[in-house]
Write an enzyme that holds these catalytic residues in place. Structure first.
Site, PDB file in Angstrom:
ATOM      1  N   ASP A  31       4.737  11.874 -13.123  1.00 56.17           N
ATOM      2  CA  ASP A  31       3.584  10.728 -14.522  1.00 56.17           C
ATOM      3  C   ASP A  31       4.382  10.746 -15.171  1.00 56.17           C
ATOM      4  OD1 ASP A  31       2.298   8.724 -15.785  1.00 56.17           O
ATOM      5  OD2 ASP A  31       1.408   7.843 -13.436  1.00 56.17           O
ATOM      6  N   ASN A  87      -4.670   2.276  -6.417  1.00 55.03           N
ATOM      7  CA  ASN A  87      -5.695   1.235  -7.622  1.00 55.03           C
ATOM      8  C   ASN A  87      -4.826   0.481  -6.445  1.00 55.03           C
ATOM      9  OD1 ASN A  87      -6.266   3.272  -9.298  1.00 55.03           O
ATOM     10  ND2 ASN A  87      -4.571   2.943 -10.601  1.00 55.03           N
ATOM     11  N   GLN A  94      -4.001  -1.690 -11.453  1.00 58.63           N
ATOM     12  CA  GLN A  94      -2.911  -1.231 -11.027  1.00 58.63           C
ATOM     13  C   GLN A  94      -2.005  -2.445 -11.512  1.00 58.63           C
ATOM     14  OE1 GLN A  94      -2.610  -2.954  -6.842  1.00 58.63           O
ATOM     15  NE2 GLN A  94      -0.202  -2.088  -6.703  1.00 58.63           N
ATOM     16  N   VAL A  96       1.978  -1.545 -11.251  1.00 63.91           N
ATOM     17  CA  VAL A  96       3.475  -1.931 -10.739  1.00 63.91           C
ATOM     18  C   VAL A  96       2.873  -2.157  -9.177  1.00 63.91           C
ATOM     19  CG1 VAL A  96       4.875  -0.212  -9.506  1.00 63.91           C
ATOM     20  CG2 VAL A  96       4.304  -0.041 -11.892  1.00 63.91           C
ATOM     21  N   HIS A 100       1.887   2.750  -4.671  1.00 64.75           N
ATOM     22  CA  HIS A 100       1.793   4.446  -4.474  1.00 64.75           C
ATOM     23  C   HIS A 100       0.676   4.615  -4.890  1.00 64.75           C
ATOM     24  CE1 HIS A 100       0.849   2.015  -8.920  1.00 64.75           C
ATOM     25  NE2 HIS A 100       1.093   3.282  -8.570  1.00 64.75           N
ATOM     26  N   HIS A 102      -1.829   8.554  -6.484  1.00 64.41           N
ATOM     27  CA  HIS A 102      -2.016   9.378  -7.902  1.00 64.41           C
ATOM     28  C   HIS A 102      -2.209  10.352  -6.918  1.00 64.41           C
ATOM     29  CE1 HIS A 102      -1.323   6.091 -10.907  1.00 64.41           C
ATOM     30  NE2 HIS A 102      -0.995   5.239 -10.337  1.00 64.41           N
TER      31      HIS A 102
END
Length: 115
Positions: A31, A87, A94, A96, A100, A102
């Site tokens: 990240d 998220n 969120q 994006v 995905h 984390h």
């Protein structure tokens, strides 16, 4: 037609990123704004799913692969203990809308990263 997500652009080599692991269907990157000592993102290569709920309903095997790669990178980049966060929605943070996960690790406790 919508623009490709930042993750799609990373995968296509348009945006640089450090890919730390990859399978046929999933990849993991560091990240760029870490929220923990270890903060990796695990991302399906397909942009078909906006969030984890859509992914779970549409392709549970791909979700399993995301979680498996998350476990692998957590073991490689920390002591194997990790927090896995998805998220879902703007109100949950969120930003994006390409699903995905984390992977957060490194000296976390129950109250760390809380609101």
């Amino acid at each position: 037609m919508s623009e490709p997500s930042i993750f799609t652009r990373i995968l296509q080599g348009e945006i640089p990123a450090e890919i730390v692991a990859e399978t046929e269907n999933v990849f993991a990157i560091r990240d760029i704004a870490p929220q923990a000592p270890v903060h990796l993102l695990v991302i399906p290569k397909t942009a078909q799913y906006r969030n984890v709920v859509e992914l779970a309903a549409g392709d549970p095997d791909l979700l399993t692969e995301v979680i498996g790669l998350a476990n692998t990178v957590a073991a490689e980049h920390s002591d194997g203990d990790f927090r896995l966060v998805f998220n879902t929605g703007e109100g949950a943070g969120q930003t994006v809308f390409h699903v995905h996960a984390h992977v957060l690790a490194g000296g976390l406790n129950e109250k760390s990263l809380g609101g």
